[in-house]
Motif scaffolding. Sequence first.
Motif, mmCIF file in Angstrom:
data_model
loop_
_atom_site.group_PDB
_atom_site.id
_atom_site.type_symbol
_atom_site.label_atom_id
_atom_site.label_comp_id
_atom_site.label_asym_id
_atom_site.label_seq_id
_atom_site.Cartn_x
_atom_site.Cartn_y
_atom_site.Cartn_z
ATOM 1 N N UNK A 138 -13.290 33.397 15.868
ATOM 2 C CA UNK A 138 -13.736 34.789 15.748
ATOM 3 C C UNK A 138 -12.622 35.797 15.966
ATOM 4 N N UNK A 139 -11.393 35.376 15.712
ATOM 5 C CA UNK A 139 -10.279 36.351 15.816
ATOM 6 C C UNK A 139 -10.006 36.975 14.448
ATOM 7 N N UNK A 140 -9.929 36.107 13.453
ATOM 8 C CA UNK A 140 -9.570 36.589 12.103
ATOM 9 C C UNK A 140 -10.685 37.463 11.515
ATOM 10 N N UNK A 141 -11.942 36.987 11.647
ATOM 11 C CA UNK A 141 -13.080 37.668 11.023
ATOM 12 C C UNK A 141 -13.149 39.149 11.337
ATOM 13 N N UNK A 142 -13.287 39.537 12.613
ATOM 14 C CA UNK A 142 -13.438 40.952 12.942
ATOM 15 C C UNK A 142 -12.247 41.791 12.479
ATOM 16 N N UNK A 143 -11.025 41.227 12.620
ATOM 17 C CA UNK A 143 -9.848 41.986 12.171
ATOM 18 C C UNK A 143 -9.880 42.217 10.660
ATOM 19 N N UNK A 144 -10.246 41.161 9.966
ATOM 20 C CA UNK A 144 -10.318 41.265 8.498
ATOM 21 C C UNK A 144 -11.386 42.277 8.098
ATOM 22 N N UNK A 145 -12.533 42.208 8.790
ATOM 23 C CA UNK A 145 -13.624 43.136 8.459
ATOM 24 C C UNK A 145 -13.206 44.580 8.737
ATOM 25 N N UNK A 146 -12.500 44.812 9.857
ATOM 26 C CA UNK A 146 -12.030 46.181 10.142
ATOM 27 C C UNK A 146 -11.164 46.686 8.993
ATOM 28 N N UNK A 147 -10.184 45.853 8.605
ATOM 29 C CA UNK A 147 -9.294 46.272 7.515
ATOM 30 C C UNK A 147 -10.092 46.486 6.234
ATOM 31 N N UNK A 148 -10.999 45.552 5.984
ATOM 32 C CA UNK A 148 -11.774 45.593 4.741
ATOM 33 C C UNK A 148 -12.592 46.892 4.655
ATOM 34 N N UNK A 149 -13.248 47.226 5.765
ATOM 35 C CA UNK A 149 -14.077 48.447 5.757
ATOM 36 C C UNK A 149 -13.220 49.684 5.504
ATOM 37 N N UNK A 150 -12.047 49.713 6.157
ATOM 38 C CA UNK A 150 -11.146 50.858 5.944
ATOM 39 C C UNK A 150 -10.727 50.951 4.473
ATOM 40 N N UNK A 151 -10.383 49.796 3.924
ATOM 41 C CA UNK A 151 -9.963 49.792 2.512
ATOM 42 C C UNK A 151 -11.112 50.259 1.624
ATOM 43 N N UNK A 152 -12.301 49.716 1.868
ATOM 44 C CA UNK A 152 -13.436 50.053 0.994
ATOM 45 C C UNK A 152 -13.741 51.547 1.082
ATOM 46 N N UNK A 153 -13.803 52.079 2.303
ATOM 47 C CA UNK A 153 -14.139 53.501 2.439
ATOM 48 C C UNK A 153 -13.029 54.372 1.842
ATOM 49 N N UNK A 154 -11.793 54.122 2.252
ATOM 50 C CA UNK A 154 -10.680 54.947 1.781
ATOM 51 C C UNK A 154 -10.521 54.854 0.278
ATOM 52 N N UNK A 155 -10.622 53.647 -0.239
ATOM 53 C CA UNK A 155 -10.421 53.423 -1.671
ATOM 54 C C UNK A 155 -11.559 54.040 -2.486
ATOM 55 N N UNK A 156 -12.790 53.871 -2.010
ATOM 56 C CA UNK A 156 -13.922 54.425 -2.756
ATOM 57 C C UNK A 156 -13.843 55.950 -2.782
#
Lengths: 352, 253
Positions: free
Chosen positions: B55-73
């Motif tokens: 459970x180290x990679x998942x939350x970090x990846x999700x944080x980055x992913x959400x930022x990318x999705x919001x910023x990019x959209x």
Amino acid sequence: MASIRLENVSKYVCKKVNLKINDQELIVLLGPNGAGKTTLLNIIAGLIDYEGSVFFNGEKVDHLPPQQRRVGYLFQELNLFPHLTVEDNIAYGLRARNHSSEEIKKRMDELTKIMKLEAIVHYYPKELSGGEKQRVALARALANYPQILLLDEPMNSLDYQTSKHLRTEFRMMQRRLGITTIYVTHNFYETEEMADRIVVLNGGKVEQIGSYQEIFFHPKEAVNNFIGSPNILKCAAYRELGLGLAEVRCGDISLLVFGEGKRISEIVILPEDIYLSNSRPPGPDINRIKGRLVKIEELSSSMVYCTVNTREVSLKVKLSKEVFDSMRPKVDDEVWLILAPRKLKFITENNS
Amino acid sequence: MKKNKIFHLPGEIIPLLIFFSLWETLGRADLLPWKILFPPFSQVLTEFWYLTTSGILGPNLISSFIRVVIGFSLGSFSGLLMGIIMGWNEVINKTLNPIISLLYPIPALGWLPLFMLWFGIGEILPILVIFICSFFPVLYNTFAGIRNVDKNYIYVARTLGASNIKIIYTIILPLALPYIFTGLKLEAGMAWRVIVAAEMVAIPTGIGALMMKAESLLRIDIIIVCLIVLGIMCLSLEKIFVFLEDRLTSRWR
């Protein structure tokens, strides 16, 4: 439907153009490239600003945007929307004007049937042949029940056979629908089977208005240059041969024509429709004339004008440089001319 | 189609297999003095498994992913909107173009120090940087796409009775799609590149932050895991747009 009147209309090359087009009439707007033909169409459709006034049915429409002029416009490039199917292209105008879906369906059925498009309604424009694209574009222009139809050189990209066929079809449909139409072309031949009247436009000015016969047989100077200085022969004697054929004497030559049972007074043939040969051509001695080459003029890098005289008649012949070079005729040479009966136009005494 | 796939797959897999085997061999060879800085592929795989399950990679990846999705959209939507407005209206174009031409060449990361002072260190920061990085290219591509639409299509639509709004969304936008997608595809990958940099500099969570932590602990294997994950994310986002573009335009193009 509607009559159209242009009053002192000016834009770009067009200078104070005045023109009146009757209700249900098919006018051919003829002129060389750059004569202002498309500009006039754009003015009538309201697509560009202009000076002067345009009237539909006597009412000024200058203040109306294109959306409200009820004009069907077929552009030179057709401009079918590439991302829409045939069906969606045709229905575009109906949807834009918020017709109900039943109405749209009814109109679509009607149009696809008239235009013979039933089999291809789900195709995209890139999948259609030239003739099909033409018919789709026409169906789209007609879908909104326009009061005026504008066609800008619509047959330009088609081969001779297809374009002739479509022109005939279109003319029949135009008569049936009774829609006032302006058909733009720079090809004089296209006008013959279509026009109620021809308007010759040159340098933004109306040079001549008249029927095909009037323009062809009595062209004004500027028009003459454009349609290619036809040879006009006065007919002295006329004799019916039966089977629709007639023999006509013009000066010292006699010609066989497809007559209509009426006395022919003048015969016209364009210089490009006469074949020239430096030896006696094979075949029966019909419409073959022996003469003397009296003048050679180079028209351009690819075309040559030859003037050939018989004792009483002088004929101009236009031929390609390539053909000319293969024969190398010289002034004073004896040459033969062939005049194809189908290419001979004539005026009968009734309509002259 | 099927036949194609069967022959296509080994074509892509074989070079990868060779690459991973070479990596594994070099990582295990005692010859190299910097062995400690070059973990074999198997070790990276093991670490990947551990990071995922713990459970180290998942939350970090999700944080980055959400930022990318919001910023990019937000960035691409605003860029699209602005591109349409500027492409359609000459007055607005002439007014805004000089300002945008001035701002466009500034690298997205260049804004970071300024935003840190203006907005502080928080979620808004990476989102803003991604917004900037996707806004301008999508704007320019949309603008170019709209300007490239043959004027006669617009004339035709007008004579057929369509209003300007209708012309924009039924004719202009669909015809400008290939251009718009070029912008989106470019920026989808770019957004991931930018987010990592932003997270490395300023944010305590996300893949970039994880990499920085790994660096301070000399955990090369974790850094490589993060790099591989980033590569996959960039590629997937780009592929999604390739797929969408194909679905939307291939039938008529």
